[in-house]
Scaffold this motif. Sequence first.
Motif, PDB file in Angstrom:
ATOM      1  N   ARG A 175      18.394  26.967  19.531  1.00  0.00           N
ATOM      2  CA  ARG A 175      19.702  27.077  20.180  1.00  0.00           C
ATOM      3  C   ARG A 175      20.187  28.506  20.355  1.00  0.00           C
ATOM      4  O   ARG A 175      20.864  28.817  21.340  1.00  0.00           O
ATOM      5  N   ILE A 176      19.878  29.392  19.424  1.00  0.00           N
ATOM      6  CA  ILE A 176      20.264  30.798  19.541  1.00  0.00           C
ATOM      7  C   ILE A 176      19.150  31.655  18.955  1.00  0.00           C
ATOM      8  O   ILE A 176      18.256  31.148  18.278  1.00  0.00           O
ATOM      9  N   GLY A 177      19.208  32.974  19.193  1.00  0.00           N
ATOM     10  CA  GLY A 177      18.312  33.907  18.534  1.00  0.00           C
ATOM     11  C   GLY A 177      18.906  34.383  17.221  1.00  0.00           C
ATOM     12  O   GLY A 177      20.045  34.073  16.884  1.00  0.00           O
ATOM     13  N   MET A 178      18.132  35.170  16.492  1.00  0.00           N
ATOM     14  CA  MET A 178      18.572  35.704  15.210  1.00  0.00           C
ATOM     15  C   MET A 178      18.832  37.202  15.310  1.00  0.00           C
ATOM     16  O   MET A 178      18.061  37.931  15.957  1.00  0.00           O
ATOM     17  N   PRO A 179      19.882  37.687  14.640  1.00  0.00           N
ATOM     18  CA  PRO A 179      20.113  39.130  14.605  1.00  0.00           C
ATOM     19  C   PRO A 179      19.143  39.807  13.651  1.00  0.00           C
ATOM     20  O   PRO A 179      18.499  39.147  12.825  1.00  0.00           O
ATOM     21  N   GLY A 180      19.024  41.117  13.756  1.00  0.00           N
ATOM     22  CA  GLY A 180      18.287  41.858  12.749  1.00  0.00           C
ATOM     23  C   GLY A 180      19.146  42.052  11.515  1.00  0.00           C
ATOM     24  O   GLY A 180      20.368  41.950  11.558  1.00  0.00           O
ATOM     25  N   ARG A 205      15.942  34.387  21.466  1.00  0.00           N
ATOM     26  CA  ARG A 205      15.373  33.200  22.104  1.00  0.00           C
ATOM     27  C   ARG A 205      15.260  33.465  23.596  1.00  0.00           C
ATOM     28  O   ARG A 205      15.877  34.401  24.110  1.00  0.00           O
ATOM     29  N   ASP A 206      14.463  32.651  24.268  1.00  0.00           N
ATOM     30  CA  ASP A 206      14.336  32.769  25.708  1.00  0.00           C
ATOM     31  C   ASP A 206      15.299  31.794  26.377  1.00  0.00           C
ATOM     32  O   ASP A 206      15.324  30.603  26.035  1.00  0.00           O
ATOM     33  N   GLU A 207      16.106  32.288  27.314  1.00  0.00           N
ATOM     34  CA  GLU A 207      17.131  31.460  27.944  1.00  0.00           C
ATOM     35  C   GLU A 207      16.537  30.317  28.756  1.00  0.00           C
ATOM     36  O   GLU A 207      17.216  29.328  29.042  1.00  0.00           O
ATOM     37  N   ASN A 208      15.281  30.431  29.144  1.00  0.00           N
ATOM     38  CA  ASN A 208      14.627  29.389  29.919  1.00  0.00           C
ATOM     39  C   ASN A 208      13.685  28.528  29.084  1.00  0.00           C
ATOM     40  O   ASN A 208      12.831  27.822  29.621  1.00  0.00           O
ATOM     41  N   ASP A 209      13.833  28.613  27.761  1.00  0.00           N
ATOM     42  CA  ASP A 209      13.053  27.788  26.829  1.00  0.00           C
ATOM     43  C   ASP A 209      11.561  28.072  26.871  1.00  0.00           C
ATOM     44  O   ASP A 209      10.735  27.187  26.605  1.00  0.00           O
ATOM     45  N   ALA A 210      11.202  29.309  27.196  1.00  0.00           N
ATOM     46  CA  ALA A 210       9.812  29.737  27.088  1.00  0.00           C
ATOM     47  C   ALA A 210       9.560  30.236  25.659  1.00  0.00           C
ATOM     48  O   ALA A 210      10.449  30.231  24.810  1.00  0.00           O
ATOM     49  N   GLU A 211       8.327  30.665  25.393  1.00  0.00           N
ATOM     50  CA  GLU A 211       8.024  31.229  24.073  1.00  0.00           C
ATOM     51  C   GLU A 211       8.929  32.415  23.806  1.00  0.00           C
ATOM     52  O   GLU A 211       9.286  33.176  24.704  1.00  0.00           O
TER      53      GLU A 211
END
Length: 566
Positions: free
Chosen positions: A418-423, A378-384
């Motif tokens: 809220r968070i990114g996903m792992p591979g 995810r982008d920490e600044n809520d961008a794409e």
Amino acid sequence: MMRPAVLIAALWLAGCASLPVRTPNFERVAAPIEVQILALNDFHGNLEPPSPVELATPDGGKTKVRSGGAVNVAAALGALRAGHANSITVSAGDTIGASPLISGYFLDEPTIEAFNRMGVEFNSVGNHEFDKGVAELKRMQSGGCDKHTARTPCAVEPFRGASFQYLAANVLGTDGKTVLPATGLKTFGSGARAIRIGFIGMTLQNTSNLVTPSGVRGLTFADEAETANALVPQLKAQGADTIVLLIHQGGKLPQFTAGNGCDGLYGEILPILPKLDPAITTVVSGHTHWAYVCQQGSPVAPRLLTSAGKNGYFVTDLRLRFDPVTHRLLSQDASNVIVGDGGAGKAPEVQSLVQRYAEAIKPVAEHVVGRLTAPAPRDENDAESPAADLIADSMLAATRQAENGGAQLALVNATGVRIGMPGGDITYANAFQMMPFGNNLVVMTLTGAQLKKVLEQQYSAENLAASKRVPALAPSDGFTYAIDVKRPNMARVFDIRLNGEPVNPARTYRVVVNNYVASGGDGLTGFTEGSDLVDKGIVDLDAFVAWIAPGRAPPLANRIRNATPR
């Protein structure tokens, strides 16, 4: 025969012995009465220790600290209270909401119970307390198993509700009354030496723009300072010697530190402070997730201002000292204490609670629901971001069929990722952490002109000023647009295309969003103009799980072209 000199000396001594003894008249001054306030904020259901927090150090370096979790917070509170006859524990909101699976899956019931066992007495509401509506918030207070959401309440055990009191001074229902009490009063000691402290609790006035509108329908969020000041006479009449404001609004520092400084503090709390009545001497804040202490008399805040950061990483230890005769507040100070990872001992009652819910959620959490060929951050600044685009693709896939709404494109607010996903393998716990709100998918018809309007709203002067960043409505595959935030207001989005074709202002398009955005959340009121709404009860998390089940490659974050001149 006694010598004359000796005789004279003896007579002199005898005379002295008969004189009254004079001692200095020192007036005994009683020591000040000290009251300890232990404060938390933005716990967000972190029953288990969260990921280590990175702190900036005074020498300019960085260090990671393992800290938090309900057991460690409870133990730290117990250790800090030791030896203090006059102590109270409070919180400044967002105790629940946006929570990890162990709490959120069970409607945050275990977090409320954990706060009961920690000895919390007053807790202001925050914006996330309204995520599931005011009826569910009232259930958090009073207990019971009434069902207000898609999830099943009391799934593990009966729920008794909060033994602490939620405070909501600036949250008014349609009848003009507060939905929960506005204030609380605590007496320390007894008799002539009794000290009384009044507490006012509230959320930020902007809560309605941060929560699913259906969750706050019919509620009014009043001005923070005006509301607090209006309550001062009432608390004084009840005998309050000083007043503490628990407010879910805050500031930030240039760097995330252990939270015992104030230099460079900025944010929405600052305009509120000078408007407060002088009787409000102490402010416990939250919302921004940053830890800080502005000691009384600092250039930033003439009154004591604190925040304990987030997730139970810190506890703020405030000390207020009163004249034992006049009860006047003489001095106060505070420090943020790192909770740590077991150094303060254990809290058996809280530990048994956490273990019970950890065992209940384990089979759900560990279930592998899909696979990604690479990480989707995810982008920490809520961008794409790849994570946001992946969610948008899942929303479109779930609603593309006519019977589910016939969507042609999807838009997801990156602020809700809220968070990114792992591979690799993705568990249900991973997916839940990324999108814990359980929003329904809503398909609507928008004209091309209406679609452009709502895309413009995310980059409007008002939204940019409020967020101080460039957030995004991340689009599904096949939908693209360009932005230039230096162009005039409401003319910053251009080259809008669907499957390579320019979007026609006069044509209609079927668009799927989550119910938070559909109701105008994040200030995107253009979505409320949509027509022919279809809500089949498809939850965004369920759509995401179904999408990644066969395995997916994360998309590239290249659907929004930022053409803003550097």
